[in-house]
Design an enzyme around this catalytic site. Structure first.
Site, mmCIF file in Angstrom:
data_model
loop_
_atom_site.group_PDB
_atom_site.id
_atom_site.type_symbol
_atom_site.label_atom_id
_atom_site.label_comp_id
_atom_site.label_asym_id
_atom_site.label_seq_id
_atom_site.Cartn_x
_atom_site.Cartn_y
_atom_site.Cartn_z
ATOM 1 N N TYR A 148 -15.904 37.079 10.738
ATOM 2 C CA TYR A 148 -15.694 37.238 12.187
ATOM 3 C C TYR A 148 -16.978 37.755 12.837
ATOM 4 O O TYR A 148 -17.451 37.201 13.833
ATOM 5 C CB TYR A 148 -14.537 38.213 12.415
ATOM 6 C CG TYR A 148 -14.057 38.330 13.847
ATOM 7 C CD1 TYR A 148 -13.537 37.237 14.533
ATOM 8 C CD2 TYR A 148 -14.103 39.556 14.517
ATOM 9 C CE1 TYR A 148 -13.081 37.364 15.845
ATOM 10 C CE2 TYR A 148 -13.645 39.687 15.819
ATOM 11 C CZ TYR A 148 -13.138 38.588 16.478
ATOM 12 O OH TYR A 148 -12.684 38.723 17.770
ATOM 13 N N LYS A 152 -19.316 35.425 15.344
ATOM 14 C CA LYS A 152 -19.438 35.888 16.732
ATOM 15 C C LYS A 152 -20.902 36.182 17.070
ATOM 16 O O LYS A 152 -21.391 35.857 18.151
ATOM 17 C CB LYS A 152 -18.578 37.143 16.966
ATOM 18 C CG LYS A 152 -17.080 36.864 17.076
ATOM 19 C CD LYS A 152 -16.732 36.218 18.419
ATOM 20 C CE LYS A 152 -15.242 36.165 18.680
ATOM 21 N NZ LYS A 152 -14.886 35.476 19.935
HETATM 22 N N1 LIG Z 1 -7.639 41.110 21.924
HETATM 23 C C1 LIG Z 1 -8.697 41.867 21.726
HETATM 24 O O1 LIG Z 1 -8.570 43.112 21.701
HETATM 25 C C2 LIG Z 1 -10.065 41.242 21.535
HETATM 26 C C3 LIG Z 1 -11.121 42.105 21.226
HETATM 27 C C4 LIG Z 1 -12.376 41.561 21.064
HETATM 28 C C5 LIG Z 1 -12.613 40.224 21.241
HETATM 29 N N2 LIG Z 1 -11.577 39.397 21.538
HETATM 30 C C6 LIG Z 1 -11.892 37.980 21.758
HETATM 31 O O2 LIG Z 1 -11.270 37.563 22.942
HETATM 32 C C7 LIG Z 1 -10.988 36.171 22.886
HETATM 33 C C8 LIG Z 1 -9.542 35.955 23.249
HETATM 34 O O3 LIG Z 1 -8.755 36.622 22.278
HETATM 35 P P1 LIG Z 1 -7.251 37.045 22.535
HETATM 36 O O4 LIG Z 1 -7.096 38.463 22.156
HETATM 37 O O5 LIG Z 1 -6.834 36.596 23.878
HETATM 38 O O6 LIG Z 1 -6.551 36.183 21.367
HETATM 39 P P2 LIG Z 1 -5.360 35.131 21.413
HETATM 40 O O7 LIG Z 1 -4.228 35.634 22.228
HETATM 41 O O8 LIG Z 1 -5.128 34.815 19.984
HETATM 42 O O9 LIG Z 1 -5.993 33.865 22.134
HETATM 43 C C9 LIG Z 1 -6.951 33.069 21.506
HETATM 44 C C10 LIG Z 1 -7.200 31.848 22.358
HETATM 45 O O10 LIG Z 1 -8.186 31.040 21.695
HETATM 46 C C11 LIG Z 1 -7.649 29.740 21.535
HETATM 47 N N3 LIG Z 1 -8.107 29.078 20.314
HETATM 48 C C12 LIG Z 1 -7.984 29.527 19.045
HETATM 49 N N4 LIG Z 1 -8.444 28.617 18.193
HETATM 50 C C13 LIG Z 1 -8.852 27.543 18.932
HETATM 51 C C14 LIG Z 1 -9.408 26.285 18.638
HETATM 52 N N5 LIG Z 1 -9.645 25.909 17.362
HETATM 53 N N6 LIG Z 1 -9.696 25.440 19.650
HETATM 54 C C15 LIG Z 1 -9.455 25.817 20.922
HETATM 55 N N7 LIG Z 1 -8.916 26.988 21.278
HETATM 56 C C16 LIG Z 1 -8.620 27.848 20.293
HETATM 57 C C17 LIG Z 1 -6.144 29.928 21.480
HETATM 58 O O11 LIG Z 1 -5.532 28.702 21.768
HETATM 59 P P3 LIG Z 1 -4.026 28.364 21.278
HETATM 60 O O12 LIG Z 1 -3.132 29.021 22.305
HETATM 61 O O13 LIG Z 1 -3.973 26.894 21.300
HETATM 62 O O14 LIG Z 1 -3.877 28.963 19.911
HETATM 63 C C18 LIG Z 1 -5.955 30.988 22.541
HETATM 64 O O15 LIG Z 1 -5.947 30.431 23.826
HETATM 65 C C19 LIG Z 1 -11.325 35.721 21.457
HETATM 66 O O16 LIG Z 1 -12.573 35.078 21.470
HETATM 67 C C20 LIG Z 1 -11.379 37.027 20.689
HETATM 68 O O17 LIG Z 1 -12.265 36.934 19.607
HETATM 69 C C21 LIG Z 1 -10.287 39.874 21.680
#
Ligand SMILES: NC(=O)c1ccc[n+]([C@@H]2O[C@H](COP(=O)([O-])OP(=O)(O)OC[C@H]3O[C@@H](n4cnc5c(N)ncnc54)[C@H](OP(=O)(O)O)[C@@H]3O)[C@@H](O)[C@H]2O)c1
Length: 334
Positions: A148, A152
């Site tokens: 990861y 990233k």
């Molecule tokens: N939540 C946190 O605390 C946190 C912290 C640091 C960084 N982030 C980053 O924030 C971003 C959003 O995360 P989140 O927390 O909102 O997670 P999430 O709810 O799991 O959402 C992930 C999103 O990415 C999409 N995705 C995953 N694999 C994909 C693929 N192969 N092709 C196209 N789309 C894809 C998913 O689409 P589907 O709906 O189709 O699966 C979903 O819309 C990510 O980049 C994550 O690394 C999150």
């Protein structure tokens, strides 16, 4: 302004899309056939079904778009996680940047992660310039957290390479985000668990938390005001897990945890995970030693740069937990 969002069907993306719509942007979301539509239901957004590995479809999706919010991301601890994270974070980001450049997009925001930002103790938290002392020790030399981190970090370097070619790229690194629309749930998992039952133990570590609405605001502010090539850690309050769980307990009416998770228990679980994953790699993927260790360590960071330079709001964590709990309850998770 016409914008394209990737990851709009997920937790942070759902909040970003709502903030974009609230200020009157014309929003298109890149989705997959398999994407759950709950987060986007009833919203005035255009859904574009396309893969991040389809350059022609990406080019079409970007026609007339001024800014891209690239949030699609995945943390998959199973053995297929390495290839998946490489495909989404690195190859997908490259394909999107190429298409954005060709389509004349002005700005692209990459949602990276605090995993790429060094950390420190509470009195001296890490920031965007804090180096890691020993990556192998922190994330392991090979394993899900390391994949990861590496993918990233590679995506961050990759988007910066497009700046001299005419695509202004900005990076945000969210830390531990709490709020509504955590459909999977990702960072809200502990909140949800404590909505359902008493959790007696707490991990010994700590993290930097931020409200999901503030995180979304940070995305928009980074596109509006961020300097190309600059990284902005999105985080607000540093708390030990114990304090975080006390807040959740207050909000949910649940009993707070009483015992620190013994270090030996965490190490033992990590060991069991390592042995178990030789038998069934998918079933034991969650018991990764370095993921468990990360919860046992104080990993504090400062979002001061984003607050100072972009004006990111600072909602108290208790309010964020209230929003998360209300959303889980309203949507039948509890
Ligand atoms: N939540 C946190 O605390 C946190 C912290 C640091 C960084 N982030 C980053 O924030 C971003 C959003 O995360 P989140 O927390 O909102 O997670 P999430 O709810 O799991 O959402 C992930 C999103 O990415 C999409 N995705 C995953 N694999 C994909 C693929 N192969 N092709 C196209 N789309 C894809 C998913 O689409 P589907 O709906 O189709 O699966 C979903 O819309 C990510 O980049 C994550 O690394 C999150």
């Amino acid at each position: 302004m016409k914008v394209l969002v990737t990851g709009g069907t997920g937790f942070i993306g759902a909040n970003v899309v709502r903030h974009l719509l609230a200020r009157g942007d014309e929003v298109a979301c890149l989705v997959r056939d398999s994407s759950p539509r709950l987060c986007l239901e009833g919203l005035d957004v255009t859904l574009v079904t396309a893969s991040l590995s389809d350059p022609e479809a990406l080019k079409r999706a970007l026609d007339g778009v001024e800014a891209v919010y690239h949030l699609a991301g995945v943390f998959d601890p199973s053995p297929r996680g390495r290839a998946l994270m490489q495909a989404v974070h690195v190859d997908g980001t490259r394909a999107l940047c190429d298409a954005a450049l060709a389509a004349g997009v002005r700005r692209l925001l990459l949602c990276s992660s605090s995993v790429t930002v060094g950390f420190g103790p509470r009195h001296d938290p890490g920031d965007e310039e804090t180096p890691f002392r020993d990556l192998d020790e922190i994330y392991g030399s090979d394993g899900p957290l390391r994949w990861y981190h590496d993918t990233k970090r590679a995506a961050e370097a990759l988007v910066c390479g497009y700046i001299p070619r005419g695509l202004e790229t900005v990076i945000v690194c969210p830390d531990y985000i709490i709020g509504a629309w955590d459909i999977k749930p990702t960072s809200g998992a502990l909140v949800l668990t404590m909505c359902k039952r008493f959790v007696p133990v707490y991990p010994r570590g700590g993290k930097c938390f931020q409200d999901a609405d503030d995180c979304a605001a940070g995305h928009l502010l980074a596109v509006d005001r961020g300097a190309p090539g600059r990284r902005y850690l999105l985080g607000n309050e540093n708390h030990a897990y114990r304090e975080f769980m006390d807040i959740i307990a207050r909000v949910t009416g649940q009993r707070p945890p009483v015992l620190p998770l013994p270090r030996a228990a965490a190490e033992l679980a990590g060991f069991a995970g390592a042995v178990g994953s030789r038998v069934d790699p998918h079933r034991f993927a969650g018991l990764d030693r370095y993921v468990l260790r990360s919860m046992a360590q104080a990993r504090y960071r400062s979002g001061a740069r984003a607050i100072r330079e972009l004006g990111v709001p600072q909602t108290p964590l208790e309010v964020s937990v209230e929003k998360a709990v209300r959303w889980f309850r309203d949507h039948g998770y509890v």
